[in-house]
Enzyme design. Structure first.
Site, PDB file in Angstrom:
ATOM      1  N   HIS A  79      12.461  13.998  -7.492  1.00  0.00           N
ATOM      2  CA  HIS A  79      11.019  13.815  -7.700  1.00  0.00           C
ATOM      3  C   HIS A  79      10.540  14.668  -8.883  1.00  0.00           C
ATOM      4  O   HIS A  79       9.331  14.745  -9.137  1.00  0.00           O
ATOM      5  CB  HIS A  79      10.227  14.226  -6.454  1.00  0.00           C
ATOM      6  CG  HIS A  79      10.242  13.203  -5.346  1.00  0.00           C
ATOM      7  ND1 HIS A  79      10.170  11.840  -5.572  1.00  0.00           N
ATOM      8  CD2 HIS A  79      10.289  13.346  -3.997  1.00  0.00           C
ATOM      9  CE1 HIS A  79      10.178  11.207  -4.410  1.00  0.00           C
ATOM     10  NE2 HIS A  79      10.265  12.089  -3.443  1.00  0.00           N
ATOM     11  N   SER A 130      -0.290   6.024   0.795  1.00  0.00           N
ATOM     12  CA  SER A 130       1.026   6.229   1.401  1.00  0.00           C
ATOM     13  C   SER A 130       1.303   7.728   1.582  1.00  0.00           C
ATOM     14  O   SER A 130       1.788   8.158   2.637  1.00  0.00           O
ATOM     15  CB  SER A 130       2.095   5.572   0.511  1.00  0.00           C
ATOM     16  OG  SER A 130       3.337   5.585   1.148  1.00  0.00           O
ATOM     17  N   ARG A 153       4.297   3.500  -9.174  1.00  0.00           N
ATOM     18  CA  ARG A 153       3.500   2.669  -8.259  1.00  0.00           C
ATOM     19  C   ARG A 153       2.022   2.890  -8.504  1.00  0.00           C
ATOM     20  O   ARG A 153       1.607   4.007  -8.884  1.00  0.00           O
ATOM     21  CB  ARG A 153       3.843   3.074  -6.816  1.00  0.00           C
ATOM     22  CG  ARG A 153       3.244   2.177  -5.780  1.00  0.00           C
ATOM     23  CD  ARG A 153       3.618   2.606  -4.381  1.00  0.00           C
ATOM     24  NE  ARG A 153       3.249   1.569  -3.419  1.00  0.00           N
ATOM     25  CZ  ARG A 153       3.269   1.721  -2.104  1.00  0.00           C
ATOM     26  NH1 ARG A 153       3.669   2.857  -1.586  1.00  0.00           N
ATOM     27  NH2 ARG A 153       2.901   0.735  -1.305  1.00  0.00           N
ATOM     28  N   ARG A 176       6.724   1.854   6.100  1.00  0.00           N
ATOM     29  CA  ARG A 176       5.421   1.536   6.691  1.00  0.00           C
ATOM     30  C   ARG A 176       5.156   0.076   6.418  1.00  0.00           C
ATOM     31  O   ARG A 176       5.803  -0.785   6.973  1.00  0.00           O
ATOM     32  CB  ARG A 176       4.345   2.483   6.122  1.00  0.00           C
ATOM     33  CG  ARG A 176       3.081   2.567   6.951  1.00  0.00           C
ATOM     34  CD  ARG A 176       2.082   3.543   6.339  1.00  0.00           C
ATOM     35  NE  ARG A 176       1.632   3.136   5.012  1.00  0.00           N
ATOM     36  CZ  ARG A 176       0.563   2.383   4.765  1.00  0.00           C
ATOM     37  NH1 ARG A 176      -0.179   1.958   5.762  1.00  0.00           N
ATOM     38  NH2 ARG A 176       0.223   2.051   3.528  1.00  0.00           N
ATOM     39  N   LYS A 177       4.253  -0.229   5.467  1.00  0.00           N
ATOM     40  CA  LYS A 177       3.947  -1.639   5.195  1.00  0.00           C
ATOM     41  C   LYS A 177       4.794  -2.190   4.051  1.00  0.00           C
ATOM     42  O   LYS A 177       5.219  -3.338   4.070  1.00  0.00           O
ATOM     43  CB  LYS A 177       2.474  -1.796   4.859  1.00  0.00           C
ATOM     44  CG  LYS A 177       1.546  -1.647   6.049  1.00  0.00           C
ATOM     45  CD  LYS A 177       0.153  -2.099   5.654  1.00  0.00           C
ATOM     46  CE  LYS A 177      -0.776  -2.057   6.852  1.00  0.00           C
ATOM     47  NZ  LYS A 177      -2.166  -2.321   6.440  1.00  0.00           N
ATOM     48  N   GLY A 178       4.923  -1.378   2.998  1.00  0.00           N
ATOM     49  CA  GLY A 178       5.715  -1.833   1.858  1.00  0.00           C
ATOM     50  C   GLY A 178       5.089  -2.999   1.119  1.00  0.00           C
ATOM     51  O   GLY A 178       5.773  -3.953   0.750  1.00  0.00           O
ATOM     52  N   THR A 202      12.614   5.348  -1.495  1.00  0.00           N
ATOM     53  CA  THR A 202      13.568   4.967  -0.446  1.00  0.00           C
ATOM     54  C   THR A 202      14.174   3.609  -0.767  1.00  0.00           C
ATOM     55  O   THR A 202      15.385   3.392  -0.616  1.00  0.00           O
ATOM     56  CB  THR A 202      12.848   4.912   0.924  1.00  0.00           C
ATOM     57  OG1 THR A 202      12.010   6.065   1.054  1.00  0.00           O
ATOM     58  CG2 THR A 202      13.835   4.861   2.058  1.00  0.00           C
TER      59      THR A 202
HETATM   60  P1  A3P Z   1       3.591   2.261   2.230  1.00  0.00           P
HETATM   61  O1  A3P Z   1       3.288   3.574   2.894  1.00  0.00           O
HETATM   62  O2  A3P Z   1       2.492   1.824   1.314  1.00  0.00           O
HETATM   63  O3  A3P Z   1       3.978   1.193   3.176  1.00  0.00           O
HETATM   64  P2  A3P Z   1       8.853   6.521  -0.882  1.00  0.00           P
HETATM   65  O4  A3P Z   1      10.103   5.829  -0.507  1.00  0.00           O
HETATM   66  O5  A3P Z   1       8.775   6.913  -2.318  1.00  0.00           O
HETATM   67  O6  A3P Z   1       8.567   7.633   0.064  1.00  0.00           O
HETATM   68  O7  A3P Z   1       7.701   5.451  -0.740  1.00  0.00           O
HETATM   69  C1  A3P Z   1       7.309   4.988   0.529  1.00  0.00           C
HETATM   70  C2  A3P Z   1       6.662   3.642   0.387  1.00  0.00           C
HETATM   71  O8  A3P Z   1       7.678   2.657   0.109  1.00  0.00           O
HETATM   72  C3  A3P Z   1       6.002   3.228   1.695  1.00  0.00           C
HETATM   73  O9  A3P Z   1       4.862   2.471   1.287  1.00  0.00           O
HETATM   74  C4  A3P Z   1       7.081   2.379   2.340  1.00  0.00           C
HETATM   75  O10 A3P Z   1       6.600   1.492   3.306  1.00  0.00           O
HETATM   76  C5  A3P Z   1       7.648   1.664   1.130  1.00  0.00           C
HETATM   77  N1  A3P Z   1       9.016   1.167   1.348  1.00  0.00           N
HETATM   78  C6  A3P Z   1      10.027   1.778   2.015  1.00  0.00           C
HETATM   79  N2  A3P Z   1      11.119   1.003   2.030  1.00  0.00           N
HETATM   80  C7  A3P Z   1      10.808  -0.126   1.367  1.00  0.00           C
HETATM   81  C8  A3P Z   1      11.527  -1.333   1.079  1.00  0.00           C
HETATM   82  N3  A3P Z   1      12.771  -1.502   1.480  1.00  0.00           N
HETATM   83  N4  A3P Z   1      10.892  -2.287   0.376  1.00  0.00           N
HETATM   84  C9  A3P Z   1       9.618  -2.121  -0.046  1.00  0.00           C
HETATM   85  N5  A3P Z   1       8.885  -1.017   0.221  1.00  0.00           N
HETATM   86  C10 A3P Z   1       9.465  -0.031   0.917  1.00  0.00           C
END
Ligand code: A3P
Length: 335
Positions: free
Chosen positions: A132, A164, A156, A301-303, A71
């Site tokens: 993906h 996550s 990651r 979520r936390k990021g 994302t």
């Molecule tokens: P966490 O669940 O560990 O917080 P994806 O986008 O591949 O589905 O990955 C989701 C993960 O990216 C989640 O991690 C989410 O919080 C984090 N994420 C989403 N947006 C983000 C941003 N702008 N910067 C950093 N991390 C981000």
């Protein structure tokens, strides 16, 4: 379900119902194809991508194993590629009104929705498209020597990707339960509690969307070593540490490096600020919007790096690290 490969008269149709099946990962059934597990509903799209997608030399694919920062990468790449039309500080910037997944769509999802249509044909060049799929399952016409197309991969730490993915799957299962209660549509996997232990066993076995992670990562790592001008390999943790530098790298790789004027004006920093998790969390569409399988807020979520330690025991961490290490052995890459 039959998904024809369409490779010509000699091609065997891909019969999804004959592929190995995994029913424990909610809320989808998974099928194994080409050594990787995918939501069953995506298989017609995965086949259609290989045969129907018409790449352009200016295309940029954003590739990732799920929950690895897709994302964020979508937001950063979209904002970087389209900054002439949409300056990052503009109040009406699309990312201030739309979810990043609505700005950059997934290739295989779009084709799964309608395998006969080419939703991307109408997009102006340069197109930014996400996937993906592991590298070996990308369309051959896209990866062929001389095709000109580029791929940016983000990987990651497996432990954070697992946590996550597990928490995200629980949210999807809850949304499925709500959908089932509303009698919207039947869900393949009945809503059920998805405990950490069960999720962990499945993940270690690669039985999760896009899994197994190790071979997914190594497929792109090896491609990035072989064709560095074609495949850029990024790491989520490094992006967190120095987002501006990584956005510069991204821009240069995509062929739209920041000019000296832009550097002086701090445009790379503006892109990073626009796409920060806090900024995106506050966008109305991300706070209240929803898609078929999940609420938009679930993508943010936390990021952070290292949240796994709040959920996994050291023994689980060591086991997962070992599995991914083994898969990456000999590739030259290690987490
Ligand atoms: P966490 O669940 O560990 O917080 P994806 O986008 O591949 O589905 O990955 C989701 C993960 O990216 C989640 O991690 C989410 O919080 C984090 N994420 C989403 N947006 C983000 C941003 N702008 N910067 C950093 N991390 C981000």
């Amino acid at each position: 379900m039959v998904a024809s490969t369409g490779d010509g008269d000699m091609a065997e149709p891909l019969v999804a119902s004959s592929l190995p099946l995994e029913t424990r990962f909610p809320p989808f059934h998974l099928r194994q194809h080409g050594g990787f597990w995918f939501p069953e509903t995506l298989l017609p799209g995965i086949v259609a991508v290989r045969t129907r997608f018409a790449p352009r030399p200016s295309d940029v694919f954003l590739a990732s194993f799920p929950k690895s920062g897709t994302t964020w990468l979508k937001a950063l790449a979209f904002a970087t590629a389209h900054r002439a039309d949409h300056p990052p500080h503009a109040p009406d910037h699309p990312l201030r009104h739309r979810n990043p997944h609505d700005c950059v769509e997934f290739l295989e999802v779009s084709y799964a929705l309608d395998p006969t249509a080419d939703a991307f044909a109408a997009l102006p060049s340069p197109r930014v498209i996400a996937t993906h799929l592991p590298y070996p399952l990308l369309p051959e016409r896209f990866t062929a020597e001389g095709a000109g197309c580029k791929v940016v991969y983000v990987c990651r730490d497996p432990k954070d990707a697992f946590v996550s993915a597990w928490l995200f799957a629980r949210k999807m299962a809850a949304a499925a339960a709500a959908g089932a209660a509303n009698d919207d549509e039947p869900w393949p996997v009945p809503p059920k509690p998805f405990g950490m232990e069960e999720a962990f066993e499945l993940f270690c076995d690669g039985r999760c969307p896009g899994g197994p992670q190790g071979p997914h990562v190594s497929s792109y790592w090896e491609a990035s070593r072989r064709w560095p001008e074609k495949v850029l390999f990024l790491q989520y943790e490094e992006m967190l540490q120095d987002p501006v530098d990584n956005v510069r790298k991204l821009a240069e790789f995509m062929g739209c490096a920041f000019s000296m004027e832009e550097e002086a004006a701090g445009v790379a920093r503006d892109v990073v600020d626009l796409c920060s998790i806090d900024a995106l969390k506050n966008v109305e569409a991300n706070k209240r919007g929803s898609r078929k399988y999940v609420k938009n807020e679930a993508f943010f979520r936390k990021g952070v790096a290292g949240d796994w330690s709040n959920h996994m025991t050291p023994a689980m961490a060591a086991r997962l690290d070992g599995i991914v290490e083994d898969a990456l052995q000999g590739s030259g890459f290690a987490f």
